[in-house]
Scaffold this active site. Structure first.
Site, PDB file in Angstrom:
ATOM      1  N   ARG A 249       0.116   5.765  -2.004  1.00 33.29           N
ATOM      2  CA  ARG A 249      -0.377   7.076  -1.549  1.00 33.29           C
ATOM      3  C   ARG A 249      -0.418   7.098  -0.015  1.00 33.29           C
ATOM      4  O   ARG A 249      -0.111   6.099   0.632  1.00 33.29           O
ATOM      5  CB  ARG A 249      -1.775   7.368  -2.132  1.00 33.29           C
ATOM      6  CG  ARG A 249      -2.823   6.374  -1.764  1.00 33.29           C
ATOM      7  CD  ARG A 249      -4.219   6.808  -2.198  1.00 33.29           C
ATOM      8  NE  ARG A 249      -5.193   5.879  -1.684  1.00 33.29           N
ATOM      9  CZ  ARG A 249      -5.617   4.798  -2.324  1.00 33.29           C
ATOM     10  NH1 ARG A 249      -5.173   4.530  -3.528  1.00 33.29           N
ATOM     11  NH2 ARG A 249      -6.496   3.989  -1.759  1.00 33.29           N
TER      12      ARG A 249
ATOM     13  N   LYS B 116      -7.555  -4.449  13.090  1.00 36.92           N
ATOM     14  CA  LYS B 116      -6.362  -3.813  13.654  1.00 36.92           C
ATOM     15  C   LYS B 116      -5.991  -4.420  15.012  1.00 36.92           C
ATOM     16  O   LYS B 116      -4.806  -4.520  15.349  1.00 36.92           O
ATOM     17  CB  LYS B 116      -6.558  -2.294  13.757  1.00 36.92           C
ATOM     18  CG  LYS B 116      -6.720  -1.612  12.393  1.00 36.92           C
ATOM     19  CD  LYS B 116      -5.522  -1.842  11.476  1.00 36.92           C
ATOM     20  CE  LYS B 116      -5.585  -1.030  10.204  1.00 36.92           C
ATOM     21  NZ  LYS B 116      -4.423  -1.253   9.320  1.00 36.92           N
TER      22      LYS B 116
ATOM     23  N   GLY C 231       0.831  -1.209   0.000  1.00 38.05           N
ATOM     24  CA  GLY C 231       0.000   0.000   0.000  1.00 38.05           C
ATOM     25  C   GLY C 231       0.859   1.250   0.000  1.00 38.05           C
ATOM     26  O   GLY C 231       0.572   2.207   0.701  1.00 38.05           O
TER      27      GLY C 231
ATOM     28  N   ALA D 103     -11.585  -4.613  14.566  1.00 43.80           N
ATOM     29  CA  ALA D 103     -11.243  -6.029  14.794  1.00 43.80           C
ATOM     30  C   ALA D 103      -9.992  -6.401  13.989  1.00 43.80           C
ATOM     31  O   ALA D 103      -9.107  -7.106  14.484  1.00 43.80           O
ATOM     32  CB  ALA D 103     -12.418  -6.926  14.403  1.00 43.80           C
TER      33      ALA D 103
ATOM     34  N   TYR E  92     -13.073  -2.904  10.920  1.00 46.13           N
ATOM     35  CA  TYR E  92     -11.748  -2.260  10.896  1.00 46.13           C
ATOM     36  C   TYR E  92     -11.042  -2.411  12.247  1.00 46.13           C
ATOM     37  O   TYR E  92      -9.866  -2.785  12.307  1.00 46.13           O
ATOM     38  CB  TYR E  92     -11.928  -0.787  10.529  1.00 46.13           C
ATOM     39  CG  TYR E  92     -10.643  -0.012  10.363  1.00 46.13           C
ATOM     40  CD1 TYR E  92      -9.876  -0.135   9.196  1.00 46.13           C
ATOM     41  CD2 TYR E  92     -10.187   0.858  11.355  1.00 46.13           C
ATOM     42  CE1 TYR E  92      -8.705   0.587   9.032  1.00 46.13           C
ATOM     43  CE2 TYR E  92      -9.014   1.578  11.195  1.00 46.13           C
ATOM     44  CZ  TYR E  92      -8.280   1.442  10.030  1.00 46.13           C
ATOM     45  OH  TYR E  92      -7.113   2.155   9.873  1.00 46.13           O
TER      46      TYR E  92
ATOM     47  N   SER F 246      -3.801   0.551  14.328  1.00 47.82           N
ATOM     48  CA  SER F 246      -4.545   1.802  14.488  1.00 47.82           C
ATOM     49  C   SER F 246      -4.932   1.908  15.956  1.00 47.82           C
ATOM     50  O   SER F 246      -5.139   0.887  16.619  1.00 47.82           O
ATOM     51  CB  SER F 246      -5.816   1.766  13.629  1.00 47.82           C
ATOM     52  OG  SER F 246      -6.692   2.809  14.032  1.00 47.82           O
TER      53      SER F 246
END
Ligand code: NAP
Length: 247
Positions: A15, A159, A12, A157, A155, A142
């Protein structure tokens, strides 16, 4: 401190935070492999920019959620660049919804990219790092993997899973000279957080002790520190970078 001939693979990396990480490592003298699943043009453009900084750079298109593509990503990196010294598992997506409305495909997509993608790349790279008896892995978690967040069951879960996975891998690989840590950003200005409505963003900022959103560069600086020899005694940790949101 220059890190000539070392290779960093950034999933990833086309950007946002990943791009800032690629640029930071290029400044430090690393050769850079930029990955993305779709954004080929952005990836190629970034590779050209990094080559102009005097290091090697290539873009490799691969969906980290697909095991065979993650394996091929690592194999191509080794074939074209000679090694993977540092793996940054940064690829991530959101598909926000309240628990009661969340669709199976929203749950699966996020878990597949954020958690399974991290597992896939770590497994693929670990064979190579084990042989070399050295390596550095940094996973993008996160703060919501620690605190939870309404509307982000999938999300948060994923992280939280990344945090458990990082600690396990750190324990399994430490004796072979491999360090694994996680970074937990708060709210960072990227495409991902552009989607948040302005009034909600203002509310979020009110709850950040440092009174502002973070930048991708802030995160890249932390990732670079964790990859450096100065962090040689740090493994299995989750380092928050969130302006003091979670303490
Ligand atoms: P972003 O701007 O949306 O960029 C996401 C990157 O991931 C892109 O390069 C994207 O490229 C790539 N990607 C998505 N799915 C992929 C897949 N299946 N395989 C390979 N690459 C894939 O996101 P960001 O804000 O920079 O976030 C980067 C990481 O930090 C994520 O893991 C995110 O969860 C985490 N994070 C961000 C924040 C924040 O406030 N921004 C906070 C905490 C944590 P393609 O489009 O080409 O696939």
């Amino acid at each position: 401190m220059k890190s000539e001939n070392k290779v960093v693979l950034v999933t990833g990396g086309t950007r946002g935070i990943g791009k800032a990480v690629c640029l930071k490592f290029a400044e430090l003298g690393y050769d850079v492999v930029i990955n993305g699943a779709r954004s080929e043009a952005q990836g190629e453009e970034l590779a050209s920019k990094i080559k102009n900084m005097g290091v090697k750079a290539i873009f490799i298109k691969a969906d980290v959620a697909v095991s065979s593509e993650a394996i091929s990503l690592v194999e191509q990196t080794i074939e074209k660049m000679g090694a993977v010294d540092v793996l940054i598992n940064n690829a991530g997506i959101t598909r926000d919804n309240l628990l009661i409305r969340m669709k199976e495909n929203e749950w699966d997509a996020v878990l597949n990219v954020n958690l399974k993608g991290t597992f896939n790349c770590m497994q693929a790279v670990s064979r190579h790092m084990l042989k070399k008896r050295q390596g550095i892995i940094i996973n993008m978690a996160s703060v919501v993997g620690i605190t939870g967040n309404a509307g982000q069951a999938n999300y948060s879960a994923s992280k939280a899973g990344v945090i458990g996975l990082t600690k396990t891998v750190a324990r399994e690989l430490a004796s072979r000279g491999i360090r694994a840590n996680a970074v937990a950003p708060g709210f960072i200005q990227t495409e991902m957080t552009k989607k948040i409505p302005e009034n909600l963003k203002n509310k979020i900022v009110e709850n950040i002790p440092l009174g502002k959103l973070g930048t991708s560069r802030d995160v890249a600086n932390l990732v670079a520190f964790l990859a450096s020899d100065d962090a040689g005694y740090i493994t299995g940790q989750v380092v928050n970078i969130d302006g003091g949101m979670v303490m």
